[in-house]
Write an enzyme that holds these catalytic residues in place. Sequence first.
Site, PDB file in Angstrom:
ATOM      1  N   LYS A   5      74.571-106.671 -14.994  1.00 32.50           N
ATOM      2  CA  LYS A   5      75.232-106.190 -13.771  1.00 32.50           C
ATOM      3  C   LYS A   5      74.580-106.711 -12.499  1.00 32.50           C
ATOM      4  O   LYS A   5      75.202-106.749 -11.455  1.00 32.50           O
ATOM      5  CB  LYS A   5      75.290-104.665 -13.751  1.00 32.50           C
ATOM      6  CG  LYS A   5      76.327-104.119 -14.732  1.00 32.50           C
ATOM      7  CD  LYS A   5      77.258-103.159 -14.039  1.00 32.50           C
ATOM      8  CE  LYS A   5      78.406-102.719 -14.931  1.00 32.50           C
ATOM      9  NZ  LYS A   5      77.999-102.321 -16.280  1.00 32.50           N
ATOM     10  N   GLU A  43      85.113-103.206 -28.164  1.00 34.28           N
ATOM     11  CA  GLU A  43      85.092-101.878 -27.555  1.00 34.28           C
ATOM     12  C   GLU A  43      84.586-100.868 -28.572  1.00 34.28           C
ATOM     13  O   GLU A  43      84.664-101.086 -29.787  1.00 34.28           O
ATOM     14  CB  GLU A  43      86.509-101.453 -27.141  1.00 34.28           C
ATOM     15  CG  GLU A  43      87.085-102.241 -25.982  1.00 34.28           C
ATOM     16  CD  GLU A  43      88.404-101.663 -25.491  1.00 34.28           C
ATOM     17  OE1 GLU A  43      88.495-101.328 -24.306  1.00 34.28           O
ATOM     18  OE2 GLU A  43      89.350-101.545 -26.297  1.00 34.28           O
ATOM     19  N   SER A  94      77.125 -94.016 -12.483  1.00 30.40           N
ATOM     20  CA  SER A  94      76.089 -93.243 -13.143  1.00 30.40           C
ATOM     21  C   SER A  94      75.219 -94.176 -13.973  1.00 30.40           C
ATOM     22  O   SER A  94      74.276 -93.743 -14.616  1.00 30.40           O
ATOM     23  CB  SER A  94      76.732 -92.195 -14.050  1.00 30.40           C
ATOM     24  OG  SER A  94      77.662 -92.823 -14.897  1.00 30.40           O
ATOM     25  N   SER A  97      74.369-107.163 -23.624  1.00 30.67           N
ATOM     26  CA  SER A  97      74.637-106.894 -22.205  1.00 30.67           C
ATOM     27  C   SER A  97      73.566-106.089 -21.486  1.00 30.67           C
ATOM     28  O   SER A  97      73.460-106.175 -20.259  1.00 30.67           O
ATOM     29  CB  SER A  97      75.987-106.193 -22.059  1.00 30.67           C
ATOM     30  OG  SER A  97      75.993-104.958 -22.748  1.00 30.67           O
ATOM     31  N   GLY A 115      86.904 -95.605 -27.709  1.00 30.56           N
ATOM     32  CA  GLY A 115      87.363 -95.967 -26.360  1.00 30.56           C
ATOM     33  C   GLY A 115      88.033 -97.325 -26.341  1.00 30.56           C
ATOM     34  O   GLY A 115      87.602 -98.240 -25.651  1.00 30.56           O
ATOM     35  N   ASP A 120      90.755 -98.500 -25.029  1.00 27.84           N
ATOM     36  CA  ASP A 120      91.855 -98.572 -24.057  1.00 27.84           C
ATOM     37  C   ASP A 120      92.323-100.004 -23.821  1.00 27.84           C
ATOM     38  O   ASP A 120      93.528-100.247 -23.680  1.00 27.84           O
ATOM     39  CB  ASP A 120      91.435 -97.925 -22.727  1.00 27.84           C
ATOM     40  CG  ASP A 120      90.210 -98.587 -22.146  1.00 27.84           C
ATOM     41  OD1 ASP A 120      89.120 -98.329 -22.669  1.00 27.84           O
ATOM     42  OD2 ASP A 120      90.343 -99.378 -21.191  1.00 27.84           O
TER      43      ASP A 120
HETATM   44  C1  LIG Z   1      78.735-102.117 -17.352  1.00 29.05           C
HETATM   45  C2  LIG Z   1      78.249-102.474 -18.699  1.00 29.05           C
HETATM   46  C3  LIG Z   1      79.140-102.960 -19.685  1.00 29.05           C
HETATM   47  C4  LIG Z   1      80.632-103.078 -19.460  1.00 29.05           C
HETATM   48  O1  LIG Z   1      80.924-104.086 -18.503  1.00 29.05           O
HETATM   49  P1  LIG Z   1      82.392-104.209 -17.872  1.00 29.05           P
HETATM   50  O2  LIG Z   1      82.269-105.322 -16.884  1.00 29.05           O
HETATM   51  O3  LIG Z   1      82.717-102.902 -17.214  1.00 29.05           O
HETATM   52  O4  LIG Z   1      83.329-104.513 -18.981  1.00 29.05           O
HETATM   53  C5  LIG Z   1      78.603-103.329 -20.903  1.00 29.05           C
HETATM   54  N1  LIG Z   1      77.278-103.222 -21.175  1.00 29.05           N
HETATM   55  C6  LIG Z   1      76.406-102.762 -20.259  1.00 29.05           C
HETATM   56  C7  LIG Z   1      74.967-102.678 -20.627  1.00 29.05           C
HETATM   57  C8  LIG Z   1      76.855-102.379 -18.982  1.00 29.05           C
HETATM   58  O5  LIG Z   1      75.979-101.922 -18.074  1.00 29.05           O
END
Ligand SMILES: *Cc1c(COP(=O)(O)O)cnc(C)c1O
Length: 336
Positions: free
Chosen positions: A62, A218, A87, A318, A222, A224
């Site tokens: 992010k 997903e 959050s 991620s 969830g 969606d």
């Molecule tokens: C925000 C987040 C996601 C999801 O990312 P999106 O861009 O909303 O699809 C996945 N993994 C982590 C660790 C995140 O912080």
Amino acid sequence: MSRTGDGGPPLAIGPADIEAAAARLQGVAHRTPVLTSASADARTGARVYFKAEHLQRMGAFKFRGAFNALARFTPAQRERGVIAYSSGNHAQAIALAARLLDMPSVIVMPHDSPPPKLAATRAYQQGRPGSEVVLYDRYTEDREALGARLAAERGMTLIPPYDHPDVMAGQGTAALELIEDVGPLDLLLVCVGGGGLIAGCAVAAQALCPGIAVVGVEPEAGDDTRQSLARGEIVHIATPQTIADGAQTQHSGRLTFPVIQRRVREIVTVSDAQLVATMRFFAQRMKQVVEPTGCLAAAALLEGAVRAPGQRVGVIVSGGNVDPARYAAWLADGLG
Ligand SMILES: *Cc1c(COP(=O)(O)O)cnc(C)c1O
């Protein structure tokens, strides 16, 4: 806006936006390592490349989107600063990016957020006048209305966690770096919350290797975005019950969904038990601490929701921000 080259309406981002984001992030974001594992390869029959965004600044991809968006502010926007509601990892990403760009940040967070998350966000804001965490009651207050009111009162610019072109383009640099580092891939697996990460990654990946299959993952509870793809329009669901808290979104975005429709082959799902098994795999085999949401893409491959024998597969890991006590319990006892 970018032409798609296949006759559809313009999408929110194109490959040039991701290249521009990569230039802005150069020397600021970590170029995270790509990890490989003989165990993962043996188990899947594929050659697997893990893009280690749990080792990114503040512990998740992010930071890429947040910094890219804030770096594009005008001088007037910079002076007033940024506001975000989150959050989770978006809060810390915005607070850190704002500090690096020397602008005030206001982060709207639930009053019952885990204390370590509040502390981490406030630590990034420390010493910057005009920066603060604003707490709200998630059961009685509407954070979007609160965020919009604060933005208007203070003249601050609101940056949402996924549905913004500069955020999407920044997230796409993760796939850009991965393919630059390891070469062409047959398949790229990416987790899906609101879809900012997969939208950016899909555009980057298909620009660099046409023909690559981009598959989203997903949580089972969830799905969606999978429903939305089947329906051909954005489906809203109730807040899903899953340990993948970064993917507890109720719907994908107005900007992310058209990109997903055009650039993503399919969405698969994994269960919370499979996420725990994958957290254990990362810890035991690869010595990596990965949060549940960060395990989604890897779980799809390691637990067999996607099969890719003989293929070169990229997996976006991620994030790695997880409460140590919960993490220890998951490793020790499973879902309990
Ligand atoms: C925000 C987040 C996601 C999801 O990312 P999106 O861009 O909303 O699809 C996945 N993994 C982590 C660790 C995140 O912080």
